[in-house]
Design a protein around this motif. Structure first.
Motif, mmCIF file in Angstrom:
data_model
loop_
_atom_site.group_PDB
_atom_site.id
_atom_site.type_symbol
_atom_site.label_atom_id
_atom_site.label_comp_id
_atom_site.label_asym_id
_atom_site.label_seq_id
_atom_site.Cartn_x
_atom_site.Cartn_y
_atom_site.Cartn_z
ATOM 1 N N LEU A 117 0.822 -1.200 0.000
ATOM 2 C CA LEU A 117 0.000 0.000 0.000
ATOM 3 C C LEU A 117 0.861 1.257 0.000
ATOM 4 C CD1 LEU A 117 -2.677 -0.958 2.698
ATOM 5 C CD2 LEU A 117 -2.974 -0.950 0.225
ATOM 6 N N GLY A 118 0.362 2.282 -0.653
ATOM 7 C CA GLY A 118 1.021 3.577 -0.632
ATOM 8 C C GLY A 118 0.008 4.689 -0.807
ATOM 9 N N CYS A 119 0.279 5.840 -0.236
ATOM 10 C CA CYS A 119 -0.564 7.020 -0.439
ATOM 11 C C CYS A 119 0.302 8.264 -0.235
ATOM 12 C CB CYS A 119 -1.770 7.028 0.491
ATOM 13 S SG CYS A 119 -1.371 7.049 2.248
ATOM 14 N N VAL A 120 -0.015 9.318 -0.946
ATOM 15 C CA VAL A 120 0.755 10.557 -0.883
ATOM 16 C C VAL A 120 0.242 11.391 0.276
ATOM 17 C CG1 VAL A 120 1.393 12.663 -2.097
ATOM 18 C CG2 VAL A 120 1.209 10.497 -3.350
ATOM 19 N N VAL A 121 1.161 11.812 1.161
ATOM 20 C CA VAL A 121 0.823 12.608 2.338
ATOM 21 C C VAL A 121 1.437 13.998 2.166
ATOM 22 C CG1 VAL A 121 1.017 12.798 4.840
ATOM 23 C CG2 VAL A 121 0.754 10.556 3.776
ATOM 24 N N PRO A 122 0.654 15.061 2.303
ATOM 25 C CA PRO A 122 1.200 16.417 2.121
ATOM 26 C C PRO A 122 2.119 16.817 3.279
ATOM 27 C CG PRO A 122 -1.099 16.515 2.779
ATOM 28 C CD PRO A 122 -0.795 15.069 2.538
#
Length: 734
Positions: free
Chosen positions: A686-691
């Motif tokens: 899993l991966g997601c972009v975090v600001p």
């Protein structure tokens, strides 16, 4: 649902019939008590798939129910696994929920295994009673079907037996639907068919639901052939409506399993893999020589290919084929049962018959393995034929009919066939033949059965109890030692054996790789999960398709695995663990992404601590803002529960958060309550972009297939309930 027999029941109860029925019930009770003995002394059933697959999954299921966690996602298998989609835990079946929510694991697991047998036997008795006047014969047929080779050898497949236990009740309800001429009385049969079908589907073994459907269609065809067109049309419409409601009730499992199938290795299985498990025609010799071969069967998979219903039923069927006795209607049912048995045999032989070319092209059905599982239909038909023959045998003995009036060629044929098979096997298949005491066991069983039948024909009172008890002992000897007693263990012994499996310094939840480094096709069981170990690999029916090669050290590092083993080790042998260097943490930041169409190759060419692979064509492309800065931010795990992970993050730039949990399109991500896309990172994770800045990140497993399935199940229950209320109102008005 009203009970109606198509044959007139006798006005006076026959004492001999009551005594024979009592002996059959006693024999069945003894067999069931023998099966349940480990449960009563507090032991776990661990034979084959029970210990290696079903018990670990149900232990996780029970833990989730007790702790209030979601049970749809299992983090400890395959780095995360869709448990509901796999199906074999039956997580949404009401009985499973009640057992594992309120009972200890040992009691719940044992009762799940055992409860199918009395349900199946009583349903079989009622089914046979509709077509056989004598209750003793109906009980005898139920005994044969329940404790035949299929029933006992498939004790290690609890979901299969649970689905099959519905079959006689479905046939009984279908028969009641056909015989009910008044429309206001059909609510009961329709409700029964709908609920039973839904219950079957919720148990998560679609292949046996398919076989059950075939049996229903065949039974309806036989019942409707002498009915007028109006009755046929009405019965079929009501049956189709009930089945449609049942399919809707099972929607939560159907849609989840279909979704899991699309993402599993089964989706790309070869035709040779799917054809595996056909019943070789030579296995028919088991009917008269059950212990002839070293594995009992022609093949290696004894519990799947076992085909034995006992010596007495086979001799009874052979006798009945040549005897000119019995009520004409019973004789018609006898030959109908044998015809259905022949059709079931064609299905079971699979690739050895031309019929397989047709069934293998059917949608979904073509993906089922082990066509030999149609043995369940074969043994049901043979049990019905044996029950009819037993009823005729009782009639001959009670009326003192001269047995010489009836041909004994069937008895001689069974005996000569058993001897001939034993002799032929010793000459033709010498390398596969069992020791001689087992070889001659078949002819001895046939001889004893023939002698007891001859005694019953001559009116000896001891002959019927002897036949019944001999049948029970024969079936119990064949199946109990092979599938029930082969491995059981108390809680203490199981805990001690599990402690030997742990790697040095292993902490609960840490991941290991158990498969052979040189051969991933050999699957080890999941028993290690009971010791608190989390696995990169695993054993399942619908194994998820993955992009990385976990024989590679870089892939194991990306999965966060701390230990691996380099050889095939059985679960209770010493395991040579190899410590892996520098596994990645549960979650971490990277500032750079690299598009890849071959993650198994490219993962060896990147620095996993700073770069992550993403799918080719992904709109996300990240470059390091400052190549000299090594501060990638901080990630703190706040909660890590099945299907729900929560993080507190802080970073000085936009970064990709990588979590060592298997990717599935059912995962949803939120940053501070705002939905964000979930990416496939490093091939399988899993991966997601975090600001930039401080944030709270939530990952939750919420599969659309699961949510749609729940709504479909609710609609099915409502539709069936409305139809039942309408039927009750019509009956009340009448």
């Amino acid at each position: 649902m009203p009970f109606r027999s198509p044959l007139p029941l006798p006005q006076k109860k026959n004492a001999g019939d009551r005594r024979a029925a009592a002996w059959v019930v006693l024999a069945a009770t003894l067999l069931f008590a023998a099966m349940a003995a480990p449960f009563f002394v507090g032991r776990y059933y661990l034979t084959d798939d029970l210990g290696e697959f079903h018990l670990p999954l149900r232990a996780f299921y029970e833990q989730c129910l007790v702790q209030g966690d979601a049970f749809d996602w299992m983090p400890s298998l395959f780095c995360g696994f869709d448990l509901t989609g796999e199906g074999q835990a039956g997580t949404y079946h009401p009985l499973h929920w009640l057992l594992y929510r309120w009972l200890p694991l040992q009691a719940a697991f044992s009762l799940e295994l055992l409860i199918s047998y009395p349900v199946m036997m009583f349903g079989s008795y009622l089914l046979f009673r509709c077509h056989i006047i004598r209750r003793s014969a109906a009980w005898f047929g139920a005994l044969i079907f329940t404790f035949s080779s299929f029933g006992l050898l498939h004790f290690i497949h609890p979901n299969a037996m649970a689905v099959v236990s519905h079959l006689p009740w479905l046939l009984l309800a279908a028969g009641s639907l056909v015989r009910t001429s008044q429309s206001r009385r059909i609510a009961g049969p329709v409700a029964a068919i709908g609920l039973l079908t839904g219950s079957q589907l919720l148990l998560g073994y679609p292949q046996y639901v398919w076989l059950s459907l075939l049996a229903e269609c065949a039974y309806l065809t036989v019942l409707l052939r002498r009915r007028d067109n109006a009755v046929r049309a009405s019965s079929l419409l009501h049956w189709l409506f009930a089945k449609a409601c049942g399919v809707m009730i099972g929607g939560v499992q159907i849609l989840s399993t279909w979704d899991a199938l699309q993402q599993s290795t089964r989706q790309t299985a070869s035709p040779g893999f799917l054809a595996n498990g056909s019943l070789h025609p030579l296995n028919l010799v088991q009917l008269v020589a059950p212990y002839l071969f070293t594995t009992r069967v022609v093949g290696q998979n004894t519990h799947e290919l076992g085909l034995y219903i006992g010596g007495v039923p086979i001799v009874l069927i052979a006798w009945m084929m040549f005897a000119k006795a019995g009520v004409p209607k019973l004789r018609r049912w006898f030959w109908t049962s044998l015809a259905l048995a022949a059709v079931a045999l064609l299905l079971a032989t699979g690739e050895f018959t031309p019929l397989y070319r047709l069934t293998s092209r059917l949608p979904l059905v073509g993906s089922f393995r082990f066509s030999c599982r149609a043995i369940v239909l074969l043994e049901l038909a043979l049990a019905a034929a044996a029950a009819i023959a037993f009823s005729v045998l009782l009639r001959c003995g009670e009326k003192n009919i001269d047995p010489n009036r009836y041909s004994k060629r069937g008895l001689g044929l069974a005996f000569v066939g058993s001897i001939g098979v034993a002799e032929l096997a010793c000459l033709a298949w010498r390398d596969f033949v069992a020791p001689w005491p087992l070889v001659i066991a078949g002819p001895i069983i046939i001889v004893l059965a023939a002698l007891a039948i001859c005694a019953a024909l001559r009116g000896y009172r001891w002959a019927i109890p002897a036949l019944v008890l001999f049948t029970a002992a024969d079936l119990g000897t064949y199946g109990l030692a092979q599938a029930v007693y082969r491995e059981t263990a108390s809680q203490a012994v199981l805990a001690d054996s599990l402690s030997m499996l742990l790697p040095p310094g292993q902490a609960a939840g840490q991941r290991v790789m158990l498969e052979s480094a040189g051969n991933q096709s050999l699957r080890q069981g999941n028993r290690m999960l009971l010791a608190g170990v989390s696995r990169v690999d695993g054993y399942a029916g619908l194994e998820p398709a993955r992009q990385l090669n976990y024989c590679d050290a870089a892939a194991l590092r990306a999965a966060g695995s701390r230990y691996s083993t380099g050889f095939d080790a059985s679960p209770f042998e010493d395991i040579g663990w190899i410590s892996l260097a520098d596994p990645l943490p549960r979650a971490y930041f990277v500032r750079q992404t690299l598009a890849s169409s071959n993650p198994a190759r490219d993962i060896n060419q990147i620095d996993l601590t700073s770069t992550a692979l993403i799918e080719s064509g992904s709109p996300i492309a990240m470059r390091p803002a400052n190549s000299g800065t090594r501060d990638l931010g901080q990630v703190q795990v706040l909660a890590d529960r099945p299907g729900r992970i929560e993080f507190a993050t802080e970073s000085s730039a936009e970064q990709l958060l990588v979590v060592t949990e298997s990717y599935h399109r059912g995962w949803r991500a939120q940053v501070d309550g705002r939905n964000i896309p979930v990416l496939r990172a490093n091939g399988d994770f899993l991966g997601c972009v975090v600001p930039v800045g401080k944030h709270r990140v939530n990952l939750e497993f919420s599969s659309p297939a699961l949510q749609n399935g729940k709504m479909l199940t609710a609609c099915g229950l409502c539709l069936l309930g409305i139809s039942c209320i309408a039927g009750y109102c019509r009956r009340k008005a009448a």
